[in-house]
Design an enzyme around this catalytic site. Structure first.
Site, PDB file in Angstrom:
ATOM      1  N   ASN A 197       0.687  -1.064  -0.071  1.00 25.29           N
ATOM      2  CA  ASN A 197      -0.066   0.237   0.086  1.00 25.29           C
ATOM      3  C   ASN A 197       0.917   1.279  -0.221  1.00 25.29           C
ATOM      4  OD1 ASN A 197      -2.129   1.595   2.093  1.00 25.29           O
ATOM      5  ND2 ASN A 197      -2.594   1.555  -0.196  1.00 25.29           N
ATOM      6  N   CYS A 213       3.196   1.761  -3.166  1.00 26.49           N
ATOM      7  CA  CYS A 213       3.406   2.087  -4.546  1.00 26.49           C
ATOM      8  C   CYS A 213       2.089   1.856  -5.275  1.00 26.49           C
ATOM      9  CB  CYS A 213       4.449   0.772  -5.171  1.00 26.49           C
ATOM     10  SG  CYS A 213       6.180   0.872  -4.239  1.00 26.49           S
ATOM     11  N   ARG A 214       1.693   0.501  -5.665  1.00 26.87           N
ATOM     12  CA  ARG A 214       0.641   0.538  -6.822  1.00 26.87           C
ATOM     13  C   ARG A 214      -0.706   0.901  -6.176  1.00 26.87           C
ATOM     14  NH1 ARG A 214       2.073  -5.895  -7.533  1.00 26.87           N
ATOM     15  NH2 ARG A 214       2.592  -5.364  -5.245  1.00 26.87           N
ATOM     16  N   SER A 215      -1.308   0.537  -5.163  1.00 34.11           N
ATOM     17  CA  SER A 215      -2.718   0.799  -4.911  1.00 34.11           C
ATOM     18  C   SER A 215      -2.839   2.367  -4.412  1.00 34.11           C
ATOM     19  CB  SER A 215      -2.994  -0.137  -3.747  1.00 34.11           C
ATOM     20  OG  SER A 215      -2.405  -0.283  -2.355  1.00 34.11           O
ATOM     21  N   ASP A 268       5.271  -5.429  -9.545  1.00 35.65           N
ATOM     22  CA  ASP A 268       5.565  -4.918  -8.280  1.00 35.65           C
ATOM     23  C   ASP A 268       6.672  -4.052  -8.574  1.00 35.65           C
ATOM     24  OD1 ASP A 268       6.720  -4.101  -5.886  1.00 35.65           O
ATOM     25  OD2 ASP A 268       6.501  -6.148  -5.000  1.00 35.65           O
TER      26      ASP A 268
HETATM   27  P1  4NP Z   1       3.304  -2.312  -3.442  1.00 34.21           P
HETATM   28  O1  4NP Z   1       4.897  -2.351  -3.541  1.00 34.21           O
HETATM   29  O2  4NP Z   1       2.733  -3.660  -3.140  1.00 34.21           O
HETATM   30  O3  4NP Z   1       2.830  -1.770  -4.828  1.00 34.21           O
HETATM   31  O4  4NP Z   1       3.059  -1.129  -2.251  1.00 34.21           O
HETATM   32  C1  4NP Z   1       5.536  -2.731  -2.580  1.00 34.21           C
HETATM   33  C2  4NP Z   1       5.820  -1.889  -1.538  1.00 34.21           C
HETATM   34  C3  4NP Z   1       6.781  -2.403  -0.414  1.00 34.21           C
HETATM   35  C4  4NP Z   1       7.294  -3.697  -0.438  1.00 34.21           C
HETATM   36  C5  4NP Z   1       6.987  -4.677  -1.527  1.00 34.21           C
HETATM   37  C6  4NP Z   1       6.206  -4.188  -2.471  1.00 34.21           C
HETATM   38  N1  4NP Z   1       8.010  -4.150   0.473  1.00 34.21           N
HETATM   39  O5  4NP Z   1       8.520  -5.081   0.462  1.00 34.21           O
HETATM   40  O6  4NP Z   1       8.459  -3.418   1.743  1.00 34.21           O
END
Ligand code: 4NP
Length: 151
Positions: free
Chosen positions: A12, A14-16, A122
């Site tokens: 929560n 980057c993408r969402s 991701d």
């Molecule tokens: P999201 O990306 O799922 O699009 O917010 C990520 C943000 C952080 C992490 C992995 C994916 N992380 O491993 O901290």
């Protein structure tokens, strides 16, 4: 009562948050409520990743006031539609569903459009270009969602 849509990814940050900000710009806020959440608890209370804030800003969308929260089983009561960014998020969310009605609320975001890829990648370990690619994928899917919801 507003139609409620939840965007879900892993962190929560980057993408969402992008999906939340993008879909909000395409829907009337008096009729639709759009939120986002992560399946993980790594970044609770944090702002979106600076690269998501930057790519959104480049496209005229401000997501900097969003704060990270974790998906919870209560969200099945609160939301009408739940869109997940990838298959892992999808599996994690439906594993918390209590019945068919709840599970049926959950969709893979890119199933809304005709594309070879079915998952928003991701971008956490990617460059700013990766975030632009993610923005474009999410924007295309949100355009179709908005048209369908406004029908
Ligand atoms: P999201 O990306 O799922 O699009 O917010 C990520 C943000 C952080 C992490 C992995 C994916 N992380 O491993 O901290």
């Amino acid at each position: 009562m507003a139609v409620k849509i939840l965007m879900v990814c892993l962190g929560n940050i980057c993408r969402s948050p992008l999906a939340e900000g993008i879909l909000q710009t395409k829907l009337d806020p008096k009729v639709f409520f759009v939120d986002s959440a992560g399946t993980a608890d790594y970044h609770l209370g944090k702002k979106p990743d600076y690269r998501s804030i930057e790519v959104a800003r480049k496209h005229g969308i401000d997501i900097a006031r969003q704060r990270c929260r974790q998906f919870s089983a209560h969200d099945f009561n609160d939301f009408d539609y739940i869109f997940t960014m990838d298959k892992s998020n999808y599996r994690n969310v439906i594993s918390l569903g209590q019945n068919e009605n709840e599970v049926n609320k959950v969709k893979l975001l890119l199933n809304e459009i005709e594309l070879d890829i079915k998952e928003v990648p991701d971008p956490y370990y990617d460059t700013q270009n990766g975030f632009e690619h993610v923005f474009q994928l999410i924007d295309k899917a949100c355009e179709v969602i908005a048209v369908n919801l406004n029908d």
